[in-house]
Design a protein around this motif. Structure first.
Motif, PDB file in Angstrom:
ATOM      1  N   SER A   5      11.467   0.602   5.787  1.00  0.00           N
ATOM      2  CA  SER A   5      11.767   0.504   7.063  1.00  0.00           C
ATOM      3  C   SER A   5      10.499  -0.140   8.051  1.00  0.00           C
ATOM      4  N   HIS A   6       9.376   0.426   7.876  1.00  0.00           N
ATOM      5  CA  HIS A   6       7.981   0.230   8.610  1.00  0.00           C
ATOM      6  C   HIS A   6       7.171   0.296   7.890  1.00  0.00           C
ATOM      7  N   PHE A   7       6.207  -1.069   7.903  1.00  0.00           N
ATOM      8  CA  PHE A   7       5.110  -1.518   7.042  1.00  0.00           C
ATOM      9  C   PHE A   7       3.940  -1.471   7.693  1.00  0.00           C
ATOM     10  N   ASN A   8       3.833  -1.016   9.153  1.00  0.00           N
ATOM     11  CA  ASN A   8       2.712  -0.906  10.032  1.00  0.00           C
ATOM     12  C   ASN A   8       2.743   0.305  10.512  1.00  0.00           C
ATOM     13  N   LYS A   9       1.510   0.750  11.118  1.00  0.00           N
ATOM     14  CA  LYS A   9       1.442   2.134  11.680  1.00  0.00           C
ATOM     15  C   LYS A   9       2.246   2.165  13.069  1.00  0.00           C
ATOM     16  N   PRO A  10       2.042   1.212  14.114  1.00  0.00           N
ATOM     17  CA  PRO A  10       2.481   1.358  15.501  1.00  0.00           C
ATOM     18  C   PRO A  10       4.108   1.629  15.213  1.00  0.00           C
ATOM     19  N   PHE A  30      14.083   8.201  -2.352  1.00  0.00           N
ATOM     20  CA  PHE A  30      13.372   7.717  -3.445  1.00  0.00           C
ATOM     21  C   PHE A  30      14.000   6.707  -4.327  1.00  0.00           C
ATOM     22  N   THR A  31      14.969   6.172  -3.802  1.00  0.00           N
ATOM     23  CA  THR A  31      15.473   4.979  -4.526  1.00  0.00           C
ATOM     24  C   THR A  31      14.906   3.537  -4.213  1.00  0.00           C
ATOM     25  N   GLU A  32      15.133   2.614  -5.165  1.00  0.00           N
ATOM     26  CA  GLU A  32      14.587   1.244  -5.070  1.00  0.00           C
ATOM     27  C   GLU A  32      15.339   0.442  -3.929  1.00  0.00           C
ATOM     28  N   LEU A  33      16.738   0.851  -3.744  1.00  0.00           N
ATOM     29  CA  LEU A  33      17.464   0.428  -2.481  1.00  0.00           C
ATOM     30  C   LEU A  33      16.917   0.816  -1.290  1.00  0.00           C
ATOM     31  N   SER A  34      16.306   1.799  -1.209  1.00  0.00           N
ATOM     32  CA  SER A  34      15.523   2.385   0.271  1.00  0.00           C
ATOM     33  C   SER A  34      14.257   2.042   0.053  1.00  0.00           C
ATOM     34  N   GLY A  35      13.695   1.199  -0.901  1.00  0.00           N
ATOM     35  CA  GLY A  35      12.291   0.799  -0.814  1.00  0.00           C
ATOM     36  C   GLY A  35      11.240   1.451  -1.673  1.00  0.00           C
ATOM     37  N   ALA A  58       0.952  -1.226   0.040  1.00  0.00           N
ATOM     38  CA  ALA A  58      -0.113  -0.120  -0.030  1.00  0.00           C
ATOM     39  C   ALA A  58       1.161   1.222   0.053  1.00  0.00           C
ATOM     40  N   THR A  59       0.652   2.231   0.937  1.00  0.00           N
ATOM     41  CA  THR A  59       1.620   3.306   0.994  1.00  0.00           C
ATOM     42  C   THR A  59       2.945   3.079   1.793  1.00  0.00           C
ATOM     43  N   ARG A  60       3.944   3.281   1.489  1.00  0.00           N
ATOM     44  CA  ARG A  60       5.288   3.457   2.125  1.00  0.00           C
ATOM     45  C   ARG A  60       5.630   4.811   2.553  1.00  0.00           C
ATOM     46  N   VAL A  61       6.051   5.067   3.570  1.00  0.00           N
ATOM     47  CA  VAL A  61       6.548   6.176   4.062  1.00  0.00           C
ATOM     48  C   VAL A  61       7.968   6.579   4.736  1.00  0.00           C
ATOM     49  N   ALA A  62       8.491   7.487   4.426  1.00  0.00           N
ATOM     50  CA  ALA A  62       9.836   7.613   4.872  1.00  0.00           C
ATOM     51  C   ALA A  62       9.993   9.474   5.497  1.00  0.00           C
TER      52      ALA A  62
END
Length: 337
Positions: A124-129, A159-164, A104-108
């Motif tokens: 790094s994080h794929f869940n809200k908590p 914004f690189t593929e290496l960073s997700g 879904a939405t990934r955040v950095a």
């Protein structure tokens, strides 16, 4: 009479002006802040007012097309510790509104002042908590305001593929939201243009004495939809609902589609339609020319009897021709005798 009327109008205008200044916390001697307020008011004319959202009572989540979303936050010396906490609350509220996940939405988050620090990456994080906990641990960097350097770092490292970040072939929208209260100490125009050219949509949020010209140079167009302003960090949460409306209102058809003729938006998805004279094929994407059935032959009685008249004329003409031929034949026989 005219003097009394003029005096009354002057008093009324004075009261209205003082009321406006009090409402927007403006100082009549601060032209920069008044200009910024004027811009903010102009862009919001005719639009619904901002809502203050309680993240614990969010009515629904964002179900838009997934995003690769990077927050770029100013933590320079001008941002007081209490104000920076308001920024982190804003980020946490934004996370609450989004549909967060690996698919879904990934955040950095990129934190900057004189230096730049990537607090966490898109992978790094794929869940809200976990994401909100990471946000709560962010500390201000203090010192200067190197906004251009922060944008460049976000493009080259966040914004690189290496960073997700996901492959461009997947057509995942890439969005950066910059939050700042000052004037950049480096150049932002070229680096922002390069970021936009690479496919990153940029929103610029100005707080308090933020330089409006710099915000406009950073943001994507149309500027009315990508430049925001709030008076203080204390009311930055007002933008949560606005961003939720914006990010959840992405146009799936504008993001790319496989419809041969017409793409129609439907909530967070889309469906295909065909132009007039065509029908949608079984694949629900392509169109074929509609087959026109032959019209049935219908015999209609001739009310003026025109056809009968023409037939009679033809028959009469044929009879006259036959009679003329017979007369000529008789005349030839008589002549020979």
């Amino acid at each position: 009479m005219q003097r009394r009327m003029k005096s009354f109008l002057c008093s009324l205008l004075s009261l209205l002006l003082s009321d406006v200044l009090a409402t927007y916390h403006l100082s009549a001697g601060d032209p920069q802040l008044i200009a910024a307020q004027s811009y903010a008011q102009t862009r919001n004319n005719g639009r619904a007012p901002f809502r203050t959202l309680n993240p614990a009572k969010m009515d629904s989540q964002c179900r838009s097309r997934p995003l690769d979303l990077v927050f770029i936050i100013d933590s320079s010396r001008s941002v007081r510790p209490g104000e920076f906490e308001k920024v982190k609350i804003f980020l946490a509220d934004m996370v609450d509104t989004l549909d967060v996940g690996s698919d879904a939405t990934r955040v950095a988050v990129v934190n900057y002042a004189s230096t730049v620090k990537i607090e966490f990456l898109l992978k790094s994080h794929f869940n809200k908590p976990n994401m909100k906990k990471a946000i709560s641990l962010i500390e201000p960097l203090a010192a200067g305001t190197m906004t251009g350097l922060a944008i460049k770092t976000a493009v080259n490292e966040a914004f690189t593929e290496l960073s997700g970040a996901r492959l461009r072939s997947k057509k995942i929208s890439k969005v950066a939201i910059i939050v700042t209260d000052g004037r950049p100490q480096d150049q932002v125009e070229e680096v922002s243009a390069a970021a936009r050219a690479s496919g990153i949509e940029i929103y610029a949020v100005g707080v308090d004495r933020a330089d409006m010209r710099s915000l406009q140079l950073m943001a994507s167009i149309p500027l009315d939809d990508h430049v925001f302003y709030v008076e203080t960090y204390g009311v930055i949460e007002k933008l949560t609902s606005k961003f939720r409306e914006t990010l959840c209102g992405l146009d799936p058809c504008a993001m790319g589609h496989d419809c041969e003729h017409i793409c129609v938006n439907s909530n967070a998805s889309h469906y295909c339609q065909c132009r007039k004279g065509y029908i949608l094929n079984a694949d629900k994407k392509t169109c074929s020319l509609k087959q026109v059935k032959a019209a049935a032959v219908v015999v209609v009685e001739d009310p003026c009897k025109c056809e009968a008249r023409l037939a009679f004329q033809k028959q009469t003409l044929a009879a006259i021709q036959q009679l003329t031929a017979k007369i000529e034949l008789l005349e030839n026989l008589v002549g020979r005798a």
